[in-house]
Design a protein around this motif. Sequence first.
Motif, PDB file in Angstrom:
ATOM      1  N   ALA A  84       2.568  -5.634   8.756  1.00 22.20           N
ATOM      2  CA  ALA A  84       3.517  -4.799   8.010  1.00 22.20           C
ATOM      3  C   ALA A  84       4.924  -5.309   8.263  1.00 22.20           C
ATOM      4  N   THR A  85       5.758  -5.222   7.245  1.00 24.59           N
ATOM      5  CA  THR A  85       7.144  -5.674   7.349  1.00 24.59           C
ATOM      6  C   THR A  85       8.028  -4.743   6.522  1.00 24.59           C
ATOM      7  N   PRO A  86       9.283  -4.499   6.935  1.00 22.65           N
ATOM      8  CA  PRO A  86      10.151  -3.617   6.143  1.00 22.65           C
ATOM      9  C   PRO A  86      10.335  -4.088   4.706  1.00 22.65           C
ATOM     10  N   SER A  87      10.402  -5.406   4.502  1.00 25.18           N
ATOM     11  CA  SER A  87      10.519  -5.953   3.154  1.00 25.18           C
ATOM     12  C   SER A  87      10.018  -7.390   3.188  1.00 25.18           C
ATOM     13  N   VAL A  88       9.770  -7.970   2.007  1.00 24.89           N
ATOM     14  CA  VAL A  88       9.234  -9.330   1.939  1.00 24.89           C
ATOM     15  C   VAL A  88      10.247 -10.364   2.395  1.00 24.89           C
ATOM     16  N   THR A  89      11.520 -10.009   2.488  1.00 20.99           N
ATOM     17  CA  THR A  89      12.544 -10.976   2.887  1.00 20.99           C
ATOM     18  C   THR A  89      13.072 -10.717   4.295  1.00 20.99           C
ATOM     19  N   ASP A  90      12.419  -9.844   5.078  1.00 20.83           N
ATOM     20  CA  ASP A  90      12.822  -9.617   6.462  1.00 20.83           C
ATOM     21  C   ASP A  90      12.335 -10.753   7.356  1.00 20.83           C
ATOM     22  N   VAL A 108       0.875  -1.167   0.000  1.00 16.61           N
ATOM     23  CA  VAL A 108       0.000   0.000   0.000  1.00 16.61           C
ATOM     24  C   VAL A 108       0.912   1.216   0.000  1.00 16.61           C
ATOM     25  N   GLY A 109       1.015   1.894  -1.138  1.00 18.13           N
ATOM     26  CA  GLY A 109       2.017   2.941  -1.282  1.00 18.13           C
ATOM     27  C   GLY A 109       3.401   2.328  -1.201  1.00 18.13           C
ATOM     28  N   ASP A 110       4.203   2.817  -0.281  1.00 12.21           N
ATOM     29  CA  ASP A 110       5.556   2.289  -0.102  1.00 12.21           C
ATOM     30  C   ASP A 110       5.652   1.274   1.034  1.00 12.21           C
ATOM     31  N   THR A 111       4.543   0.957   1.671  1.00 12.14           N
ATOM     32  CA  THR A 111       4.558   0.066   2.826  1.00 12.14           C
ATOM     33  C   THR A 111       4.261  -1.361   2.403  1.00 12.14           C
ATOM     34  N   GLN A 112       5.140  -2.299   2.792  1.00 13.00           N
ATOM     35  CA  GLN A 112       4.992  -3.705   2.447  1.00 13.00           C
ATOM     36  C   GLN A 112       4.159  -4.418   3.504  1.00 13.00           C
ATOM     37  N   ALA A 163       2.659  19.754  -6.998  1.00 12.23           N
ATOM     38  CA  ALA A 163       2.853  18.423  -6.425  1.00 12.23           C
ATOM     39  C   ALA A 163       3.702  17.588  -7.371  1.00 12.23           C
ATOM     40  N   SER A 164       4.590  16.773  -6.819  1.00 10.49           N
ATOM     41  CA  SER A 164       5.586  16.091  -7.642  1.00 10.49           C
ATOM     42  C   SER A 164       5.207  14.678  -8.027  1.00 10.49           C
ATOM     43  N   SER A 165       4.163  14.103  -7.408  1.00 13.41           N
ATOM     44  CA  SER A 165       3.836  12.716  -7.718  1.00 13.41           C
ATOM     45  C   SER A 165       2.338  12.501  -7.630  1.00 13.41           C
ATOM     46  N   ALA A 166       1.895  11.296  -8.059  1.00 16.51           N
ATOM     47  CA  ALA A 166       0.475  10.987  -8.002  1.00 16.51           C
ATOM     48  C   ALA A 166       0.007  10.906  -6.555  1.00 16.51           C
ATOM     49  N   VAL A 167      -1.233  11.318  -6.309  1.00 19.31           N
ATOM     50  CA  VAL A 167      -1.804  11.291  -4.974  1.00 19.31           C
ATOM     51  C   VAL A 167      -2.375   9.910  -4.700  1.00 19.31           C
ATOM     52  N   SER A 168      -2.011   9.313  -3.561  1.00 21.21           N
ATOM     53  CA  SER A 168      -2.499   7.982  -3.199  1.00 21.21           C
ATOM     54  C   SER A 168      -3.704   8.115  -2.288  1.00 21.21           C
ATOM     55  N   THR A 169      -4.807   7.462  -2.662  1.00 19.89           N
ATOM     56  CA  THR A 169      -6.012   7.502  -1.842  1.00 19.89           C
ATOM     57  C   THR A 169      -6.226   6.216  -1.073  1.00 19.89           C
ATOM     58  N   GLY A 170      -5.546   5.149  -1.447  1.00 17.84           N
ATOM     59  CA  GLY A 170      -5.773   3.842  -0.848  1.00 17.84           C
ATOM     60  C   GLY A 170      -6.279   2.867  -1.892  1.00 17.84           C
ATOM     61  N   GLY A 171      -7.154   1.974  -1.491  1.00 13.44           N
ATOM     62  CA  GLY A 171      -7.648   0.985  -2.433  1.00 13.44           C
ATOM     63  C   GLY A 171      -8.555  -0.027  -1.760  1.00 13.44           C
ATOM     64  N   ARG A 172      -8.848  -1.114  -2.481  1.00 11.80           N
ATOM     65  CA  ARG A 172      -9.721  -2.167  -1.991  1.00 11.80           C
ATOM     66  C   ARG A 172      -8.895  -3.406  -1.653  1.00 11.80           C
ATOM     67  N   LEU A 173      -9.300  -4.096  -0.610  1.00 16.36           N
ATOM     68  CA  LEU A 173      -8.602  -5.289  -0.152  1.00 16.36           C
ATOM     69  C   LEU A 173      -9.594  -6.455  -0.155  1.00 16.36           C
ATOM     70  N   LEU A 174      -9.329  -7.456  -0.992  1.00 16.99           N
ATOM     71  CA  LEU A 174     -10.186  -8.639  -1.037  1.00 16.99           C
ATOM     72  C   LEU A 174      -9.537  -9.747  -0.221  1.00 16.99           C
ATOM     73  N   MET A 175     -10.278 -10.271   0.741  1.00 12.47           N
ATOM     74  CA  MET A 175      -9.831 -11.422   1.536  1.00 12.47           C
ATOM     75  C   MET A 175     -10.632 -12.645   1.121  1.00 12.47           C
ATOM     76  N   TYR A 176      -9.929 -13.743   0.800  1.00 11.27           N
ATOM     77  CA  TYR A 176     -10.607 -14.989   0.485  1.00 11.27           C
ATOM     78  C   TYR A 176      -9.993 -16.104   1.333  1.00 11.27           C
ATOM     79  N   ALA A 177     -10.836 -16.819   2.035  1.00 16.14           N
ATOM     80  CA  ALA A 177     -10.401 -17.963   2.839  1.00 16.14           C
ATOM     81  C   ALA A 177     -11.235 -19.167   2.420  1.00 16.14           C
ATOM     82  N   GLY A 178     -10.635 -20.076   1.651  1.00 24.22           N
ATOM     83  CA  GLY A 178     -11.354 -21.240   1.172  1.00 24.22           C
ATOM     84  C   GLY A 178     -11.913 -22.066   2.307  1.00 24.22           C
TER      85      GLY A 178
END
Length: 632
Positions: A480-486, A456-460, A527-542
Motif C-alpha cells: 500500500a502507498t499513499p499515492s502512485v508517485t510517493d 481497492v476503494g480509496d486505497t492505492q 446511505a450516501s454512496s455505493a457499498v464496497s464489498t471488495g473484488g477479485r485479484l488476478l496475479m500472473y507471473a510469466g
Amino acid sequence: MASAIICLNGMLCNAESELAERNVTSSVNNNGDAVFTVREGTVGKKLVIELSKYPDFSVIDGFYQATPSSFPKTYTMKKENRVNGTYYWRIVEETQTTSSYSYQYFYGKDRTVTYGAKIPGEYAAIEDSTPFVDFDLDDEHSLQLKSVWFRSVNTDNRGSKIIDLPHATVISPVAATEFTPDQSVVVKNDVIYISRGSSSWISGWRTDRTRVWLARYDLLTGEELPLLSVKAPDPDNGFASGKWSLMSAMNWIKADDDGTPYFFVTCSNSERPYLSQINLYTLNLDNLPVETQAVTATLTLQIEDDRAGENSYGCPFDMTVQGSIKSGNYKLWGIDYMHGASLKVNDAGSGRMAVWQWNVTGSKAQKNVSYVDYVHSLQAGRTEVIQSFYPHFTPVGDDYFYFHSSPVQKDDPWISPMLYRFVNGGTCEVAGHFGNCRDIVTDIFPAPAGISAFKVGDTQFLAYGQGIDATRGTGVQIVATPSVTDDFSSHRRAWMLGEKTGLSTNRYQSSQVIYLPDEPVTAKSGASSAVSTGGRLLMYAGNAGMGLYRINALSPTVGVDAITDVALTAAYSDGAIKLSGEVPGIALYDISGRMICDMDETSDTYAVGSLPSGCYILVIRSSAAPVKIIVR
C-alpha cells in the motif's frame, strides 16, 4: 528435393510444396522415451527437434536443441516431460549471419512419435497455502485476502501454456536459458488471455508470421481453455509488407483505460537502420465464445519513427497506451531494449536507456524523448559488468513511470523497482528509490519483473515481483502507498502472493496484477454512496505461475460466520437468508465476485434459492460492512 527456407521476415525464400526428407528416424525406447537419430546435417549449425500436436506446427509442444560437431547423433526426449499422445515432429537447422537468421526445415521418414507414459488427469484447483493476515486500512476497516485457485511451477500444476519453456521440460542445457520474458494478460468476460507473440517458442512464429496466439484460462476456476489465434488483417503479407521487416509482434497484450485490448507490432527498415514502423492493433474480445478459434486484429495506428541520434538499440521493447484509444487522443509510451552494454554498476551517469512519449491525436503522433540513467536502479553492492536486460515499465500520473527488469545473463545484476519522472530532452528524475525501503525490496534473485498499480476503494496499491529465497524462488508482493508517485519509504507491505511454496526459480519471470472490483451495490435508506464489498485479484507471473484471490472489505464489528450490525443478525437456511430485523435490501456474491442476487425490497427474509456449500459475501444496504458467510 530442396528444403523450404524461411528467412527473418517470415516469407518463403524458395518455396516448395513439401519440406525435404532428411536421414532421420524416430523410435520409442523401452523406457517410453522418444529417440531421434540424425544421420546427416551441417556440422556447427544449430539443430532443433520440434514436437507439435498440430500437423502445421502452429503450436510447438516441445523441442530439443543442440549444435552437433559430427554425425550421426542421437537425441532423447524424456517421457516425463510429455503428456500422453501422438506428436508430429520435424528437424530445424538455423543459419545465422551478421544481420539475419534463416531456418531450414527437414522432415524425417517417420513423421510422428507417440508417448504413452504420462496421462493427463482432470484439472483440480488448489489454493495458495500462504497464511494471509488481514491488512488494516485504519482503526475501523481492514482488507481480507483469500486464495481461490493457484498454479505455479513449484506446485507442479502450472498449466501447459503458462510456461513457454519451464525448466522441467527443457532437455538441452542451452535451451534452459531461453525463456520468454515478455508475457502479459488481459481479462474479458471472466476469461484470462495470455500473450503468445513472436518471442514465444510455442507460437510457431518461425513457420507462419501472419498470426500470433492467445492462451486462455477460465478466470473463476483456473482451468485451461483452447488457444485463440490472432490473425493479421492482411492474410497475404501478415503483419508487415513492402520495405518493412518484422522485428516483433505482440510482446505484450494490454488494455487501455476503456478496457480495450491492444498490442504492438514493430518493423525495421534494412535501408535505414534507425527507421522503424510502430503498429498499434486492437482486439474485440467481448463475449467471445470459448469455441471461437480465431479473431482478426484491427490496425488502429501506424507510426514511422526515426531514432537517429537517440542512443537507441532498436524499436521499443515495452509499449503502453495511457488513456482511451477510442477517443483518438491518448499518450503512447515506449522503452528501449538494453542489449550488450559494457558498463560497471558504479558508473552512475553513463547508463542511458531511451524512453519515448508520443502524444497521439487521430493518426498523428508528436514524439518526446528522455533517458533513464538505470544505474540508479541496480541492486546495491554489485560491481559486475552489465550485459543486457529486459525492461518492464508502468506509466502512472502525467509524467511518471515505474521501471523494473530482469537480467538476460545468469550473473548479471537486475533492475530493482524504481519510480522516475519523464523529462523531455533530458535525463529522467528519480522520484522514488527502492533503497528507501530495503526491508521490502530485497536483492534475492530471481525476481519477477513488472509493477502494477490498482486501487481497492480509496486505497492505492502496487504489486511487484520479489525473490523469497533460493529454494522457493519468487513471489509477488502487494504494498500500500499513499499515492502512485510517493517514494518507496511510504510503502507498507500487505501480502506476498505465493510466499509459502514460492512460484518458481526460473531466471526470466514477469509480474502483473489485475484488480477486478465487484459489481457496485447502490446504497439506499440514508446511505450516501455505493457499498464496497471488495473484488477479485488476478496475479500472473510469466514463466512462474498465476492465481486468483478474493479481497473482502471488512469491518471489525462484523463476524465471519454471521452478520452483526446494530444488534442485527443473519443466517442462511432452507434456501433463504433470514435476518433478525427488516433491512432495505441485500446483495449476495459468491467468493469469485459474481453477484448471485440483488434485492431492494424491505424485508427480514430473502429467498435466494439453494446454494452450494461454500463462502459467500452478503451486503446489507443499510450497512457499509460486507462480510463472508459460510453455507455448510
